[in-house]
Design a protein around this motif. Sequence first.
Motif, PDB file in Angstrom:
ATOM      1  N   SER A 108     -72.049 109.474  20.921  1.00 40.50           N
ATOM      2  CA  SER A 108     -72.794 110.705  20.624  1.00 40.50           C
ATOM      3  C   SER A 108     -72.698 111.689  21.774  1.00 40.50           C
ATOM      4  O   SER A 108     -72.500 112.883  21.562  1.00 40.50           O
ATOM      5  CB  SER A 108     -74.266 110.384  20.352  1.00 40.50           C
ATOM      6  OG  SER A 108     -74.401 109.683  19.154  1.00 40.50           O
ATOM      7  N   VAL A 111     -68.950 113.136  21.897  1.00 40.88           N
ATOM      8  CA  VAL A 111     -68.465 114.029  20.842  1.00 40.88           C
ATOM      9  C   VAL A 111     -69.239 115.336  20.768  1.00 40.88           C
ATOM     10  O   VAL A 111     -68.726 116.318  20.234  1.00 40.88           O
ATOM     11  CB  VAL A 111     -68.453 113.339  19.455  1.00 40.88           C
ATOM     12  CG1 VAL A 111     -67.602 112.090  19.480  1.00 40.88           C
ATOM     13  CG2 VAL A 111     -69.842 113.044  18.950  1.00 40.88           C
ATOM     14  N   GLY A 112     -70.434 115.361  21.305  1.00 46.90           N
ATOM     15  CA  GLY A 112     -71.250 116.571  21.234  1.00 46.90           C
ATOM     16  C   GLY A 112     -70.553 117.777  21.841  1.00 46.90           C
ATOM     17  O   GLY A 112     -70.050 117.720  22.955  1.00 46.90           O
ATOM     18  N   LEU A 116     -63.427 117.211  17.149  1.00 41.62           N
ATOM     19  CA  LEU A 116     -63.182 115.792  16.928  1.00 41.62           C
ATOM     20  C   LEU A 116     -62.027 115.613  15.952  1.00 41.62           C
ATOM     21  O   LEU A 116     -62.040 116.175  14.848  1.00 41.62           O
ATOM     22  CB  LEU A 116     -64.466 115.179  16.366  1.00 41.62           C
ATOM     23  CG  LEU A 116     -64.619 113.695  16.309  1.00 41.62           C
ATOM     24  CD1 LEU A 116     -64.413 113.065  17.688  1.00 41.62           C
ATOM     25  CD2 LEU A 116     -66.013 113.348  15.805  1.00 41.62           C
ATOM     26  N   LEU A 125     -67.515 108.221  11.452  1.00 40.63           N
ATOM     27  CA  LEU A 125     -68.816 108.809  11.777  1.00 40.63           C
ATOM     28  C   LEU A 125     -69.939 108.115  11.017  1.00 40.63           C
ATOM     29  O   LEU A 125     -71.023 107.881  11.567  1.00 40.63           O
ATOM     30  CB  LEU A 125     -68.803 110.307  11.485  1.00 40.63           C
ATOM     31  CG  LEU A 125     -67.895 111.144  12.392  1.00 40.63           C
ATOM     32  CD1 LEU A 125     -67.802 112.573  11.883  1.00 40.63           C
ATOM     33  CD2 LEU A 125     -68.382 111.109  13.830  1.00 40.63           C
ATOM     34  N   GLN A 131     -73.671 112.350  13.023  1.00 37.94           N
ATOM     35  CA  GLN A 131     -73.278 113.553  12.301  1.00 37.94           C
ATOM     36  C   GLN A 131     -72.578 114.488  13.272  1.00 37.94           C
ATOM     37  O   GLN A 131     -72.897 114.509  14.463  1.00 37.94           O
ATOM     38  CB  GLN A 131     -74.500 114.232  11.700  1.00 37.94           C
ATOM     39  CG  GLN A 131     -75.158 113.410  10.619  1.00 37.94           C
ATOM     40  CD  GLN A 131     -76.323 114.129   9.982  1.00 37.94           C
ATOM     41  OE1 GLN A 131     -76.763 115.171  10.432  1.00 37.94           O
ATOM     42  NE2 GLN A 131     -76.829 113.553   8.914  1.00 37.94           N
ATOM     43  N   HIS A 132     -71.599 115.225  12.766  1.00 41.99           N
ATOM     44  CA  HIS A 132     -70.850 116.166  13.597  1.00 41.99           C
ATOM     45  C   HIS A 132     -70.593 117.415  12.758  1.00 41.99           C
ATOM     46  O   HIS A 132     -70.317 117.302  11.555  1.00 41.99           O
ATOM     47  CB  HIS A 132     -69.525 115.527  14.035  1.00 41.99           C
ATOM     48  CG  HIS A 132     -68.891 116.190  15.201  1.00 41.99           C
ATOM     49  ND1 HIS A 132     -69.404 116.115  16.475  1.00 41.99           N
ATOM     50  CD2 HIS A 132     -67.780 116.947  15.295  1.00 41.99           C
ATOM     51  CE1 HIS A 132     -68.630 116.805  17.302  1.00 41.99           C
ATOM     52  NE2 HIS A 132     -67.641 117.316  16.603  1.00 41.99           N
ATOM     53  N   ASP A 136     -66.139 121.521  13.448  1.00 44.97           N
ATOM     54  CA  ASP A 136     -65.559 120.920  14.650  1.00 44.97           C
ATOM     55  C   ASP A 136     -64.823 119.617  14.351  1.00 44.97           C
ATOM     56  O   ASP A 136     -64.569 118.824  15.251  1.00 44.97           O
ATOM     57  CB  ASP A 136     -66.646 120.667  15.696  1.00 44.97           C
ATOM     58  CG  ASP A 136     -67.161 121.946  16.323  1.00 44.97           C
ATOM     59  OD1 ASP A 136     -66.445 122.973  16.259  1.00 44.97           O
ATOM     60  OD2 ASP A 136     -68.276 121.936  16.867  1.00 44.97           O
ATOM     61  N   ILE A 137     -64.482 119.386  13.091  1.00 48.99           N
ATOM     62  CA  ILE A 137     -63.759 118.175  12.692  1.00 48.99           C
ATOM     63  C   ILE A 137     -62.365 118.548  12.217  1.00 48.99           C
ATOM     64  O   ILE A 137     -62.187 119.483  11.433  1.00 48.99           O
ATOM     65  CB  ILE A 137     -64.514 117.420  11.577  1.00 48.99           C
ATOM     66  CG1 ILE A 137     -65.817 116.836  12.130  1.00 48.99           C
ATOM     67  CG2 ILE A 137     -63.641 116.329  10.968  1.00 48.99           C
ATOM     68  CD1 ILE A 137     -66.683 116.154  11.094  1.00 48.99           C
TER      69      ILE A 137
END
Length: 163
Positions: A108, A111-112, A116, A125, A131-132, A136-137
């Motif tokens: 966490s 990746v913040g 990603l 995930l 959660q992302h 940003d994925i």
Amino acid sequence: MHNSQTMGTSDFVSISPKFLQTLQKLKSTQTGKLIALDCEMVGVGPDGLDSALARVSIVDINEIVVFDSFVQVSQPVTDYRTHVSGITRADLAPEKAMTFHECRSIVSALVGGRILVGHAIDNDLRALGIQHPLCDIRDTATYLPFMRVDMASREKYGSAMKR
């Protein structure tokens, strides 16, 4: 969620040396804006049909390993899926693997605020319970140019691609 309660020393009893070493290493590591994530699963439950997180690997844009750890599985493993995952019973021993909560905390934090990259990354995930932001994925499983290459290869090579 922020907890403003003060923590006593007994709250840290369950933290493993591997977790502390990893945190120390991450403090001294420069990681860029883009990282790639991959998780390996093992089978749990009857016939190993359900999946449980067993390894998490993160690399940066230069393919330098930022984080790589086996994860202790809380349920009995019924299929290590070694032919796919490379994971064995010894890899998940408590002295070699960190707890799920330790791993999740580290991932966490890593990746913040970053972009990603991964393949079918929603599965990874979900396994991590993280959660992302969708913006940003970058998922290689749904990246159209890669999908076009695959379709073109199928047209060019036909059923040979199935072997």
